[in-house]
Scaffold this motif. Structure first.
Motif, PDB file in Angstrom:
ATOM      1  N   ALA A 162      -3.032   4.605  11.573  1.00  0.00           N
ATOM      2  CA  ALA A 162      -1.672   4.941  11.981  1.00  0.00           C
ATOM      3  C   ALA A 162      -0.726   4.720  10.794  1.00  0.00           C
ATOM      4  O   ALA A 162      -1.042   5.105   9.673  1.00  0.00           O
ATOM      5  CB  ALA A 162      -1.266   4.138  13.205  1.00  0.00           C
ATOM      6  N   ALA A 163       0.403   4.058  11.040  1.00  0.00           N
ATOM      7  CA  ALA A 163       1.369   3.815   9.962  1.00  0.00           C
ATOM      8  C   ALA A 163       1.363   2.362   9.513  1.00  0.00           C
ATOM      9  O   ALA A 163       2.310   1.910   8.865  1.00  0.00           O
ATOM     10  CB  ALA A 163       2.770   4.220  10.417  1.00  0.00           C
ATOM     11  N   ALA A 164       0.321   1.634   9.848  1.00  0.00           N
ATOM     12  CA  ALA A 164       0.270   0.203   9.546  1.00  0.00           C
ATOM     13  C   ALA A 164       0.074  -0.046   8.055  1.00  0.00           C
ATOM     14  O   ALA A 164      -0.491   0.780   7.331  1.00  0.00           O
ATOM     15  CB  ALA A 164      -0.852  -0.456  10.340  1.00  0.00           C
ATOM     16  N   ARG A 165       0.541  -1.204   7.621  1.00  0.00           N
ATOM     17  CA  ARG A 165       0.331  -1.645   6.244  1.00  0.00           C
ATOM     18  C   ARG A 165      -0.801  -2.657   6.193  1.00  0.00           C
ATOM     19  O   ARG A 165      -1.076  -3.345   7.174  1.00  0.00           O
ATOM     20  CB  ARG A 165       1.609  -2.282   5.685  1.00  0.00           C
ATOM     21  CG  ARG A 165       2.734  -1.295   5.444  1.00  0.00           C
ATOM     22  CD  ARG A 165       4.016  -2.024   5.055  1.00  0.00           C
ATOM     23  NE  ARG A 165       5.062  -1.103   4.682  1.00  0.00           N
ATOM     24  CZ  ARG A 165       5.396  -0.804   3.427  1.00  0.00           C
ATOM     25  NH1 ARG A 165       4.760  -1.402   2.419  1.00  0.00           N
ATOM     26  NH2 ARG A 165       6.350   0.064   3.166  1.00  0.00           N
ATOM     27  N   VAL A 166      -1.419  -2.762   5.021  1.00  0.00           N
ATOM     28  CA  VAL A 166      -2.526  -3.691   4.811  1.00  0.00           C
ATOM     29  C   VAL A 166      -2.328  -4.381   3.462  1.00  0.00           C
ATOM     30  O   VAL A 166      -1.986  -3.730   2.470  1.00  0.00           O
ATOM     31  CB  VAL A 166      -3.890  -2.963   4.816  1.00  0.00           C
ATOM     32  CG1 VAL A 166      -5.021  -3.925   4.474  1.00  0.00           C
ATOM     33  CG2 VAL A 166      -4.138  -2.317   6.173  1.00  0.00           C
ATOM     34  N   ALA A 167      -2.551  -5.693   3.427  1.00  0.00           N
ATOM     35  CA  ALA A 167      -2.504  -6.445   2.165  1.00  0.00           C
ATOM     36  C   ALA A 167      -3.903  -6.457   1.569  1.00  0.00           C
ATOM     37  O   ALA A 167      -4.630  -7.457   1.617  1.00  0.00           O
ATOM     38  CB  ALA A 167      -1.994  -7.856   2.401  1.00  0.00           C
ATOM     39  N   PHE A 168      -4.312  -5.314   1.012  1.00  0.00           N
ATOM     40  CA  PHE A 168      -5.668  -5.119   0.497  1.00  0.00           C
ATOM     41  C   PHE A 168      -6.023  -6.180  -0.536  1.00  0.00           C
ATOM     42  O   PHE A 168      -5.167  -6.684  -1.268  1.00  0.00           O
ATOM     43  CB  PHE A 168      -5.795  -3.737  -0.145  1.00  0.00           C
ATOM     44  CG  PHE A 168      -5.608  -2.591   0.790  1.00  0.00           C
ATOM     45  CD1 PHE A 168      -6.652  -2.140   1.583  1.00  0.00           C
ATOM     46  CD2 PHE A 168      -4.370  -1.952   0.890  1.00  0.00           C
ATOM     47  CE1 PHE A 168      -6.482  -1.074   2.456  1.00  0.00           C
ATOM     48  CE2 PHE A 168      -4.186  -0.881   1.749  1.00  0.00           C
ATOM     49  CZ  PHE A 168      -5.239  -0.442   2.541  1.00  0.00           C
ATOM     50  N   VAL A 169      -7.334  -6.476  -0.621  1.00  0.00           N
ATOM     51  CA  VAL A 169      -7.808  -7.478  -1.569  1.00  0.00           C
ATOM     52  C   VAL A 169      -9.004  -6.920  -2.344  1.00  0.00           C
ATOM     53  O   VAL A 169      -9.809  -6.154  -1.806  1.00  0.00           O
ATOM     54  CB  VAL A 169      -8.186  -8.790  -0.841  1.00  0.00           C
ATOM     55  CG1 VAL A 169      -9.385  -8.590   0.076  1.00  0.00           C
ATOM     56  CG2 VAL A 169      -8.447  -9.919  -1.826  1.00  0.00           C
TER      57      VAL A 169
END
Length: 393
Positions: free
Chosen positions: A269-276
């Motif tokens: 969807a439009a969610a954000r992620v703090a990728f690692v």
């Protein structure tokens, strides 16, 4: 105050067994441990693949992670992409091996296994952990160089399979710490990882670092949740690392979508992620395995910025100099595409669980734990894409 960047952790006696060492994250952990000067045992189902890969890496030949698997496991903490290392059938059963419950380590509380109990019967006798025991057991041991800096020590490679208890004690010989991760092919940990934890304790292991998803509190039925609960209900000397969504999923599971279809189609969807970055996770693993003060602690590992998948596609477009679009697909279509690309039911279930956590905004908060634990900032998304640019060309 001592700067963690210039003062490496003191080397501890004994060695570290890395399970799933031929997978993307397992290999990074091996490299980080070797760089820290640790004695490393790389445990994997087929040591011959590592030896051949090591020869290619030593000659400078690029090795892609697609062989032997769909690659989706790299995006799920606890799953090793591009490899079946340490893998088993979904039920964790191995051919010709009794699955009886092993004796409990004397320093563990007599609490009930939170997962389904193994069936009755004695565990198979394991070979000795002495040098050369693997060869005597039909599992030849080899020492090969990992992709570590010049002059670094080498990893000892030993056959290890969660479904084959005959490999457990041999792999544990001479080690006092374990980096434990769940192979993408295992869904039932009551017959695999949990008995292995008992065996590790009986063999004198003093620390188990377990790789688990950051969204595991929302996944009460996940196998990683069962392992975490078991570690915490016993006196196991655990450290849990919970990485956010791994950037390695872009260069493994979603690589062909980006490279060939120029598309990133996921149910986010439009969610954000703090990728690692998995390399940062490996640095943290080496740190907590190499110094005191981390027992019975859990660390959430995220990047220092949160991006939506549309922003991620924009960064890919900019760095690759070709248009990459983000398509917000739905979960059924996503699962169907994964199945068509060869992902196992366990891999599909884990990826779907990750994206449910993404849509719930449970993986959107950045933190500075990587910087705090290692003294270096987390790798940015742009830097990761630049470092792996050739993966999508």
């Amino acid at each position: 105050m001592t700067d963690a960047r210039t003062a490496p952790a003191p080397r501890r006696p004994g060695g570290v067994l890395v399970t799933g060492a031929s997978g993307t994250i397992g290999r990074a952990v091996v490299d980080a441990l070797l760089e820290a000067g640790e004695s490393v045992v790389a445990g994997m189902r087929d040591p011959r693949a590592w030896i051949a890969d090591g020869a290619r890496r030593a000659s400078g030949v690029s090795v892609r992670s697609e062989a032997g698997g769909s690659g989706f496991g790299a995006g799920v903490p606890g799953g090793g992409a591009g490899s079946r290392a340490g893998g088993a059938r979904a039920d964790g059963a191995g051919p010709g091996r009794p699955l009886g419950k092993p004796l409990r380590a004397p320093n563990q509380k007599p609490l009930q296994n939170p997962t389904r109990k193994p069936g009755a019967g004695a565990a198979a006798a394991a070979p000795s952990g002495r040098a050369g025991a693997l060869a005597a057991a039909g599992h030849p041991a080899h020492t090969v160089s990992a992709a570590s800096p010049a002059g670094a020590s080498a990893a000892t490679v030993r056959a290890f399979d969660f479904a084959d208890r005959g490999t457990w004690s041999s792999a544990l010989g001479g080690v006092d710490r374990v980096f434990l991760m769940l192979p993408p092919t295992i869904g039932e940990v009551g017959r695999t990882l949990i008995p292995f934890i008992d065996t590790a304790m009986e063999n004198g292991v003093r620390q188990i670092v377990f790789l688990s998803p950051q969204g595991v509190p929302l996944q009460a039925r996940s196998p990683q949740h069962d392992v975490e609960r078991y570690l915490k209900r016993t006196r196991a000397p655990y450290t849990v690392l919970r990485p956010n969504v791994l950037l390695q999923s872009l260069s493994t599971g979603f690589r062909d979508d980006i490279r060939r279809r120029r598309e990133l189609a996921v149910p986010a969807a439009a969610a954000r992620v703090a990728f690692v970055d998995g390399r940062d996770v490996a640095r943290v693993a080496a740190r907590v395995l190499g110094e005191p003060g981390h027992l019975r602690k859990t660390y959430a590992l995220s990047g220092e910025q949160a991006l939506g998948y549309a922003q991620l596609a924009s960064l890919l477009t900019e760095v690759l100099d070709r248009p990459i679009r983000y398509s917000a697909t739905n979960e059924p279509d996503f699962e169907r595409r994964m199945a068509e690309q060869g992902a196992t039911p366990n891999e599909i279930a884990r990826q779907s669980a990750v994206f449910r956590a993404v849509r719930l905004r449970a993986l959107s908060l950045p933190n500075r734990n990587i910087r705090r634990l290692t003294g270096l900032p987390a790798t940015t998304v742009r830097r990761f894409i630049e470092d792996h640019r050739d993966s999508w060309l």
